[in-house]
Design an enzyme around this catalytic site. Structure first.
Site, PDB file in Angstrom:
ATOM      1  N   GLY A  84     -71.371  -6.086   6.240  1.00 23.66           N
ATOM      2  CA  GLY A  84     -71.027  -4.516   6.020  1.00 23.66           C
ATOM      3  C   GLY A  84     -70.453  -4.243   4.771  1.00 23.66           C
TER       4      GLY A  84
ATOM      5  N   GLU B  38     -73.377  -2.949   2.640  1.00 24.25           N
ATOM      6  CA  GLU B  38     -73.798  -1.795   3.460  1.00 24.25           C
ATOM      7  C   GLU B  38     -72.526  -0.647   2.923  1.00 24.25           C
ATOM      8  OE1 GLU B  38     -73.637  -3.646   7.614  1.00 24.25           O
ATOM      9  OE2 GLU B  38     -75.410  -2.336   7.795  1.00 24.25           O
TER      10      GLU B  38
ATOM     11  N   GLU C  50     -76.596 -11.098   8.228  1.00 18.59           N
ATOM     12  CA  GLU C  50     -76.405 -10.976   9.755  1.00 18.59           C
ATOM     13  C   GLU C  50     -77.298 -12.129  10.576  1.00 18.59           C
ATOM     14  OE1 GLU C  50     -76.423  -8.557   7.633  1.00 18.59           O
ATOM     15  OE2 GLU C  50     -74.688  -7.156   8.027  1.00 18.59           O
TER      16      GLU C  50
HETATM   17  N1  COA Z   1     -65.210 -12.078   9.195  1.00 25.08           N
HETATM   18  C1  COA Z   1     -64.036 -12.515   9.366  1.00 25.08           C
HETATM   19  N2  COA Z   1     -63.395 -13.436   8.675  1.00 25.08           N
HETATM   20  C2  COA Z   1     -64.177 -13.866   7.555  1.00 25.08           C
HETATM   21  C3  COA Z   1     -65.353 -13.170   7.023  1.00 25.08           C
HETATM   22  C4  COA Z   1     -65.812 -12.214   8.067  1.00 25.08           C
HETATM   23  N3  COA Z   1     -67.158 -11.396   7.747  1.00 25.08           N
HETATM   24  N4  COA Z   1     -65.780 -13.661   5.997  1.00 25.08           N
HETATM   25  C5  COA Z   1     -64.844 -14.480   5.617  1.00 25.08           C
HETATM   26  N5  COA Z   1     -64.008 -14.654   6.429  1.00 25.08           N
HETATM   27  C6  COA Z   1     -62.762 -15.545   6.560  1.00 25.08           C
HETATM   28  C7  COA Z   1     -63.026 -16.942   6.951  1.00 25.08           C
HETATM   29  O1  COA Z   1     -63.369 -17.142   8.201  1.00 25.08           O
HETATM   30  C8  COA Z   1     -61.831 -17.596   6.368  1.00 25.08           C
HETATM   31  O2  COA Z   1     -60.831 -17.655   6.951  1.00 25.08           O
HETATM   32  P1  COA Z   1     -59.689 -18.569   7.358  1.00 25.08           P
HETATM   33  O3  COA Z   1     -59.118 -19.063   5.808  1.00 25.08           O
HETATM   34  O4  COA Z   1     -58.586 -18.230   8.365  1.00 25.08           O
HETATM   35  O5  COA Z   1     -60.629 -19.704   7.999  1.00 25.08           O
HETATM   36  C9  COA Z   1     -61.641 -16.758   5.117  1.00 25.08           C
HETATM   37  O6  COA Z   1     -61.901 -15.508   5.018  1.00 25.08           O
HETATM   38  C10 COA Z   1     -62.111 -17.335   3.736  1.00 25.08           C
HETATM   39  O7  COA Z   1     -63.534 -17.552   3.941  1.00 25.08           O
HETATM   40  P2  COA Z   1     -64.264 -18.896   3.789  1.00 25.08           P
HETATM   41  O8  COA Z   1     -65.351 -18.921   4.726  1.00 25.08           O
HETATM   42  O9  COA Z   1     -63.370 -20.031   3.912  1.00 25.08           O
HETATM   43  O10 COA Z   1     -64.700 -18.794   1.949  1.00 25.08           O
HETATM   44  P3  COA Z   1     -65.855 -19.627   1.739  1.00 25.08           P
HETATM   45  O11 COA Z   1     -65.733 -19.396  -0.101  1.00 25.08           O
HETATM   46  O12 COA Z   1     -66.053 -20.969   1.956  1.00 25.08           O
HETATM   47  O13 COA Z   1     -67.107 -18.694   1.884  1.00 25.08           O
HETATM   48  C11 COA Z   1     -68.409 -16.669   2.083  1.00 25.08           C
HETATM   49  C12 COA Z   1     -67.223 -17.378   1.618  1.00 25.08           C
HETATM   50  C13 COA Z   1     -68.238 -15.251   1.804  1.00 25.08           C
HETATM   51  C14 COA Z   1     -69.778 -17.336   1.900  1.00 25.08           C
HETATM   52  C15 COA Z   1     -68.288 -16.961   3.682  1.00 25.08           C
HETATM   53  O14 COA Z   1     -66.858 -16.432   4.108  1.00 25.08           O
HETATM   54  C16 COA Z   1     -69.011 -16.168   4.835  1.00 25.08           C
HETATM   55  O15 COA Z   1     -70.249 -16.574   4.837  1.00 25.08           O
HETATM   56  N6  COA Z   1     -68.626 -14.956   5.221  1.00 25.08           N
HETATM   57  C17 COA Z   1     -69.327 -14.339   6.493  1.00 25.08           C
HETATM   58  C18 COA Z   1     -70.336 -13.491   5.676  1.00 25.08           C
HETATM   59  C19 COA Z   1     -70.988 -12.781   6.672  1.00 25.08           C
HETATM   60  O16 COA Z   1     -71.830 -13.319   7.742  1.00 25.08           O
HETATM   61  N7  COA Z   1     -71.119 -11.205   7.056  1.00 25.08           N
HETATM   62  C20 COA Z   1     -71.600 -10.354   7.924  1.00 25.08           C
HETATM   63  C21 COA Z   1     -70.963 -10.506   9.015  1.00 25.08           C
HETATM   64  S1  COA Z   1     -71.667  -9.317  10.085  1.00 25.08           S
END
Ligand code: COA
Length: 257
Positions: free
Chosen positions: A110, A113, A133
């Site tokens: 998002g 997006e 996604e």
């Molecule tokens: N929704 C909810 N929580 C999210 C999030 C999301 N899209 N993206 C990150 N967070 C949260 C993590 O759960 C974590 O929370 P916590 O500390 O309470 O466990 C916090 O944000 C930090 O993220 P983290 O994953 O620990 O950071 P990282 O540096 O290891 O990784 C990313 C960064 C962006 C690669 C990874 O967070 C990620 O893959 N996020 C999801 C991306 C995604 O799939 N987006 C599409 C959603 S439809």
């Protein structure tokens, strides 16, 4: 005034900062609702001449929809969520004042997006863009399947949508997804510099540029197909597995069911 957004107005340029840095500025219901209210205010407030949307902190613009709110939704609830997101992003895209995304880190799901719904994008050199996604057993549903094709072309969009891979700022520049890449400290100044030029022009002409350029992509059919397809994902075991795996911090095992 807002729980999840910071705002500031400087010489007609209104900066909106999505402010959930501990969750990498993920778009939860509160952010979506507050952004919706704010976009209405932007449209009607004569003091606001142009808008910058950015994220709090130096790590993320927006890391996507809030995954914890996706788990457990039914297919019709998924469609409703997507419709709300699509409508908000149409509101941004059709804003009569220029809206620029200043992408300061991860712009995933998002987040990518939302950046694409803005009129154009400027990125810091640590920015990363992607539609991951499929890792969750889902597809983008806030217009991402449509705007990615519009902005970078079908072949590149297909690869990003199906692999879920991210691209860095330099590739985003090469693809035309962003207009400029600058060091983090120059990101907001660069956006303001361009908007200063734009707001020195005739405002009614600027609004008409926006409306006319948007009309180049006026078919809504693809957006409806995206909505339905997103809803269908919620009936699959793979979507439950994908979202659970993210929240449990493990790799998903998909079965094609
Ligand atoms: N929704 C909810 N929580 C999210 C999030 C999301 N899209 N993206 C990150 N967070 C949260 C993590 O759960 C974590 O929370 P916590 O500390 O309470 O466990 C916090 O944000 C930090 O993220 P983290 O994953 O620990 O950071 P990282 O540096 O290891 O990784 C990313 C960064 C962006 C690669 C990874 O967070 C990620 O893959 N996020 C999801 C991306 C995604 O799939 N987006 C599409 C959603 S439809």
């Amino acid at each position: 005034m807002y729980k999840t957004l910071l705002t500031s107005l400087d010489h007609g340029i209104f900066t909106v900062t999505i402010n959930r840095p501990d969750k990498l500025n993920a778009l939860n219901k509160d952010v979506m609702q507050e952004l919706n209210e704010l976009m209405s205010e932007i449209e009607t407030n004569p003091e606001i001449k142009a808008v910058i949307i950015t994220g709090a902190g130096k790590k993320a613009f927006i890391a996507g929809a809030d995954i914890s709110e996706l788990l457990g939704l039914s297919s019709p609830e998924g469609v409703n969520l997507a419709r709300t997101g699509q409508n908000l992003f149409f509101k941004i895209e059709n804003c009569s004042k220029p809206v620029v995304a200043a992408v300061n880190g991860f712009a995933l799901g998002g987040g990518c997006e939302l950046a694409m719904a803005c009129h154009f994008r400027i990125a810091s050199d640590n920015a990363k863009f992607g539609q991951p996604e499929v890792n969750l057993g889902l597809i983008p549903a806030y217009g991402g399947t449509q705007r990615l094709v519009q902005l970078i072309g079908k072949g590149r969009a297909m690869e990003l949508l199906m692999t879920g891979n991210s691209i860095d700022a330099s590739i985003a520049l090469e693809y035309g997804l962003v207009n400029h890449v600058v060091p983090m400290d120059d990101l907001l100044p660069k956006a303001k510099m361009i908007l200063d030029i734009i707001i020195s022009k005739a405002p009614l002409a600027i609004s008409r540029c926006i409306a006319a350029a948007n009309a180049a992509f006026e078919s809504r059919n693809g957006y409806n197909i995206e909505l339905e397809a997103f809803g269908e994902c919620f009936d699959t075991e793979d979507m439950k597995e994908g979202t659970n795996a993210f929240l449990e911090k493990r790799k998903a095992k998909f079965k094609g069911k």
